[in-house]
Motif scaffolding. Structure first.
Motif, PDB file in Angstrom:
ATOM      1  N   ARG A  49       1.020  -0.913  -0.014  1.00  0.00           N
ATOM      2  CA  ARG A  49      -0.167  -0.227   0.551  1.00  0.00           C
ATOM      3  C   ARG A  49       0.837   1.859  -0.146  1.00  0.00           C
ATOM      4  O   ARG A  49       1.811   1.646   1.093  1.00  0.00           O
ATOM      5  CB  ARG A  49      -0.659   0.068   1.415  1.00  0.00           C
ATOM      6  CG  ARG A  49      -1.984  -1.243   0.929  1.00  0.00           C
ATOM      7  CD  ARG A  49      -3.243  -0.818   2.305  1.00  0.00           C
ATOM      8  NE  ARG A  49      -4.225  -2.347   2.327  1.00  0.00           N
ATOM      9  CZ  ARG A  49      -4.232  -2.722   1.568  1.00  0.00           C
ATOM     10  NH1 ARG A  49      -4.863  -2.080   0.768  1.00  0.00           N
ATOM     11  NH2 ARG A  49      -5.117  -4.180   2.173  1.00  0.00           N
ATOM     12  N   LYS A  50       0.697   1.964  -1.288  1.00  0.00           N
ATOM     13  CA  LYS A  50       0.987   3.475  -1.149  1.00  0.00           C
ATOM     14  C   LYS A  50       0.734   4.719  -0.414  1.00  0.00           C
ATOM     15  O   LYS A  50      -1.061   4.148  -0.436  1.00  0.00           O
ATOM     16  CB  LYS A  50       1.980   3.261  -2.325  1.00  0.00           C
ATOM     17  CG  LYS A  50       2.639   2.637  -2.956  1.00  0.00           C
ATOM     18  CD  LYS A  50       2.923   2.762  -4.521  1.00  0.00           C
ATOM     19  CE  LYS A  50       1.740   3.057  -5.661  1.00  0.00           C
ATOM     20  NZ  LYS A  50       0.943   1.735  -5.706  1.00  0.00           N
ATOM     21  N   PHE A  51       1.152   5.789  -0.068  1.00  0.00           N
ATOM     22  CA  PHE A  51       0.242   7.020  -0.106  1.00  0.00           C
ATOM     23  C   PHE A  51      -0.128   7.961  -1.235  1.00  0.00           C
ATOM     24  O   PHE A  51       0.419   7.521  -1.967  1.00  0.00           O
ATOM     25  CB  PHE A  51       1.409   7.797   0.498  1.00  0.00           C
ATOM     26  CG  PHE A  51       1.321   7.337   1.993  1.00  0.00           C
ATOM     27  CD1 PHE A  51       0.166   8.198   2.872  1.00  0.00           C
ATOM     28  CD2 PHE A  51       2.422   7.019   2.322  1.00  0.00           C
ATOM     29  CE1 PHE A  51       0.118   8.464   4.318  1.00  0.00           C
ATOM     30  CE2 PHE A  51       2.112   6.940   4.236  1.00  0.00           C
ATOM     31  CZ  PHE A  51       1.375   7.077   4.821  1.00  0.00           C
ATOM     32  N   LYS A  61      -3.017   6.866   3.236  1.00  0.00           N
ATOM     33  CA  LYS A  61      -2.733   5.484   2.242  1.00  0.00           C
ATOM     34  C   LYS A  61      -3.624   4.381   1.686  1.00  0.00           C
ATOM     35  O   LYS A  61      -4.740   4.705   2.270  1.00  0.00           O
ATOM     36  CB  LYS A  61      -2.158   4.358   4.027  1.00  0.00           C
ATOM     37  CG  LYS A  61      -1.420   3.423   3.821  1.00  0.00           C
ATOM     38  CD  LYS A  61       0.246   3.434   3.534  1.00  0.00           C
ATOM     39  CE  LYS A  61       0.807   2.780   3.745  1.00  0.00           C
ATOM     40  NZ  LYS A  61       1.407   2.484   5.299  1.00  0.00           N
ATOM     41  N   GLU A  62      -2.750   4.479   0.321  1.00  0.00           N
ATOM     42  CA  GLU A  62      -3.955   3.321  -0.528  1.00  0.00           C
ATOM     43  C   GLU A  62      -5.338   2.524  -0.019  1.00  0.00           C
ATOM     44  O   GLU A  62      -4.499   1.962   1.140  1.00  0.00           O
ATOM     45  CB  GLU A  62      -2.911   2.603  -1.270  1.00  0.00           C
ATOM     46  CG  GLU A  62      -3.625   2.636  -2.368  1.00  0.00           C
ATOM     47  CD  GLU A  62      -2.661   1.550  -3.568  1.00  0.00           C
ATOM     48  OE1 GLU A  62      -3.101   0.520  -3.765  1.00  0.00           O
ATOM     49  OE2 GLU A  62      -1.631   2.404  -4.360  1.00  0.00           O
ATOM     50  N   THR A  63      -6.412   1.915  -0.154  1.00  0.00           N
ATOM     51  CA  THR A  63      -7.340   1.239   0.648  1.00  0.00           C
ATOM     52  C   THR A  63      -7.502   0.387  -0.285  1.00  0.00           C
ATOM     53  O   THR A  63      -7.841   0.967  -1.691  1.00  0.00           O
ATOM     54  CB  THR A  63      -8.088   2.380   1.872  1.00  0.00           C
ATOM     55  OG1 THR A  63      -9.295   2.694   0.018  1.00  0.00           O
ATOM     56  CG2 THR A  63      -7.702   2.316   2.408  1.00  0.00           C
TER      57      THR A  63
END
Ligand code: HEM
Ligand code: FES
Lengths: 162, 383
Positions: A50-52, A160-162
């Motif tokens: 998971r990236k920002f 943060k990617e969800t």
């Protein structure tokens, strides 16, 4: 059935033939079943890092109170390059800090809505209710609304990617 | 000439013995409820036929599914009609299969030696519901998307392996292109093969064991009724014709409910499942917090297991339903709870009307140096 066939029924040759038959069947099934299962299941179990991703410009979000923000980020959905759409509630807590609530209900993933008059998040599915802190007030949800990890960099708010 | 042709086939195919089989007399006193199985079979074939044709135009990808259905509805001749038949046929199948199950219970037909027929029947019921669940996603509209989001999360609440089950179902962490592709494959390839295999087994057992008739039948009654062909088949045909007429009328008159294209961020959407899953939707409301798993997993699983075990849990002799107080009570209570939960589910209030629209913000323009992976989105514009 004649005597001859009866004898053959239990002859070592007959049992060898039977055993071989099961062996051939078992072999073919295993050799094909293992790859097939892996093919269907393993890609689904992969965990993506998971990236920002960009949520918005800090200046434009200053003073937000449970403000609904829809944002998109580029990602992959299987073999498709796509703009994934997300929706969150953003609150400016001062000093450049933000609380970002995920709208995904902790029960069965419907999208909750902020109801200003009640100061609660309401879920449209099974009647889940969350307070302004995202904690469960009522209904089936087993835990609080998720607060997404955030960071601010160069005047941009990231989640943060969800 | 005609005799020549008949002879030609008779020498090559066991026509005679097939005819004998077809003419076998059934038990006496068989009524219209014994046509429910044939009606279910008819609906299954109708679904297969209409589905095979819908598949000619349907495109199983998030970018095209919705539009391909719009195309079927608006531009393909008879598109609305074929889709209507498939849509209402699915609901009818659920109803008819359920009624068929009730008739088997009412006449005590599941008892020895018909336990296996019942077991295969329960599997058929589950497969029919599986068709419903996977088919619901295919239009890729709002209800499709959200019902699947919720459905997959229900699967994720299975203890220990739940997370993996949910991911395997979706083909990943969220409902998207991969989910649609695998639901399409399951709906149009896996389940049809499975269902026709099971139906074959079901019918083989039914034929081998003979119809059970009514509990009150004497042994002489068992093979002195009307023959299967042509009499019973005629009655089945009449029942099927009535059913078909209702479906045609529905397909012509009642539009298939269609919503906006799926939107994972829609603020005002109230997700609801297809009507035959509403009982579950409603049930889930009653289990709060850590009890959640009772509604999502424990109760459904126990119910299905009990359904499988029915023939083995009941006493051996066959009796009319009014002489089986326990069976009558359990059956009535089950039907009553399913119906009440469904009604409560239908009437369950929507948020839509109450929620005040919150101010909305679209993503504020981001600098291009944003730390996200950058893909090239431009369509290859070939010449
Ligand atoms: C797609 C689903 C199904 C199809 C196409 C189907 C078809 C049929 C047909 C054609 C018959 C013979 C005629 C009749 O008795 O109505 C039959 C009998 C039977 N079915 Fe089904 N069935 C289905 C589902 C079920 C279910 C869900 C159950 C119960 C759980 C079930 C249990 C039985 C039993 C026990 C019999 C034997 C009845 C007797 O001999 O009197 N079936 N089925
Ligand atoms: S999904 Fe929110 S209450 Fe069930």
């Amino acid at each position: 059935m004649n005597l001859h066939a009866d004898k053959a029924e239990s002859s070592p040759r007959r049992s060898f033939v039977k055993a071989s038959l099961f062996f051939i069947g078992g072999l073919i099934n295993t050799v094909i079943a293992v790859p097939l299962l892996g093919f269907a299941i393993l890609p689904a179990l992969r965990n993506k890092p998971r990236k920002f991703v960009v949520l918005g410009i800090v200046d434009l979000l200053k003073g937000s109170r449970y403000k609904k923000v829809n944002y998109t980020f580029q990602s992959k959905d299987g073999w498709v390059k796509t703009n994934k759409k997300r929706s969150v509630y953003v609150t400016d807590t001062g000093n450049g800090n933000f609380v970002v609530f995920s709208r995904v209900c902790s029960h069965l993933n419907c999208l909750v809505r902020w109801e200003e008059s009640k100061r609660q998040f309401l879920c449209p599915c099974h009647g889940g209710v969350f307070d302004e802190e995202g904690d469960v007030v009522e209904g089936p949800p087993p835990k609080a609304l998720e607060r997404l990890p955030v960071k601010v960099e160069d005047g941009v708010l990231y989640v943060k990617e969800t | 000439m005609k005799r020549k042709i008949v002879e030609f086939f008779e020498e090559r195919i066991p026509l005679r013995s097939i005819e004998e089989h077809m003419k076998k007399p059934l038990p006496r006193h068989i009524n219209w409820m014994f046509s429910l199985g044939a009606m279910a079979l008819f609906l299954l074939v109708l679904q297969a036929a209409t589905g095979a044709f819908l598949a000619i135009y349907y495109s199983p990808s998030p970018d095209h599914a919705y539009n391909s259905l719009t195309y079927i509805r608006n531009e393909v001749p008879f598109g609305n009609f074929i889709r209507g038949l498939h849509h209402w046929g699915a609901s009818a199948l659920v109803i008819v299969v359920f009624l068929h199950l009730l008739r088997v219970v009412i006449y005590d037909s599941y008892k020895a030696p018909r336990e296996l027929t019942w077991l295969v029947g329960v599997l058929l019921l589950l497969v029919v519901l599986g068709f419903g669940f996977t088919g619901y996603l295919l239009p890729w509209d709002q209800k499709a998307y959200w019902a699947t989001v919720v459905g997959a999360k229900i699967a994720s609440t299975v203890p220990i392996i739940g997370d993996a089950v949910g991911k395997i179902l979706r083909g990943g962490e969220e409902v998207g292109a991969v989910t649609l592709a695998r639901f399409y494959a399951i709906h149009t390839i896996w389940l049809p093969w499975i269902v026709f295999g099971l139906v074959g087994l079901h019918l083989l057992l039914v034929r081998h064991l003979g119809s059970s008739g009514l509990p009150k039948n004497s042994p002489e009654d068992m093979d002195t009724g009307k023959p299967f062909y042509p009499n019973q088949l005629f009655e089945d045909g009449v029942a099927i014709l009535i059913l078909f007429s209702v479906l045609v009328a529905m397909a012509l008159v009642v539009p298939v409910p269609t919503e906006e294209i799926a939107d994972p961020t829609d603020a005002s959407y109230d997700p609801r499942p297809e009507w035959y899953f509403l009982f579950l939707f409603q049930l889930l409301k009653y289990f709060e917090g850590p009890l959640e798993v009772f509604g999502t997993f424990v109760i459904p699983t126990v119910a299905i297991l009990l359904l499988f075990l029915v023939p083995f849990l009941s006493r051996k002799e066959r009796l009319p339903i009014r002489k089986r107080p326990v069976a009558l009570t359990i059956t009535s209570l089950s039907v009553l709870s399913l119906v009440s939960l469904t009604i409560l589910g239908i009437r369950s209030p929507k948020l839509n009307s109450t929620a005040t629209a919150a101010p909305e913000t679209e993503q504020t323009e981001a600098p291009s140096s944003a730390g996200t992976e950058v893909f090239d989105f431009r369509l290859e514009e070939g010449d």
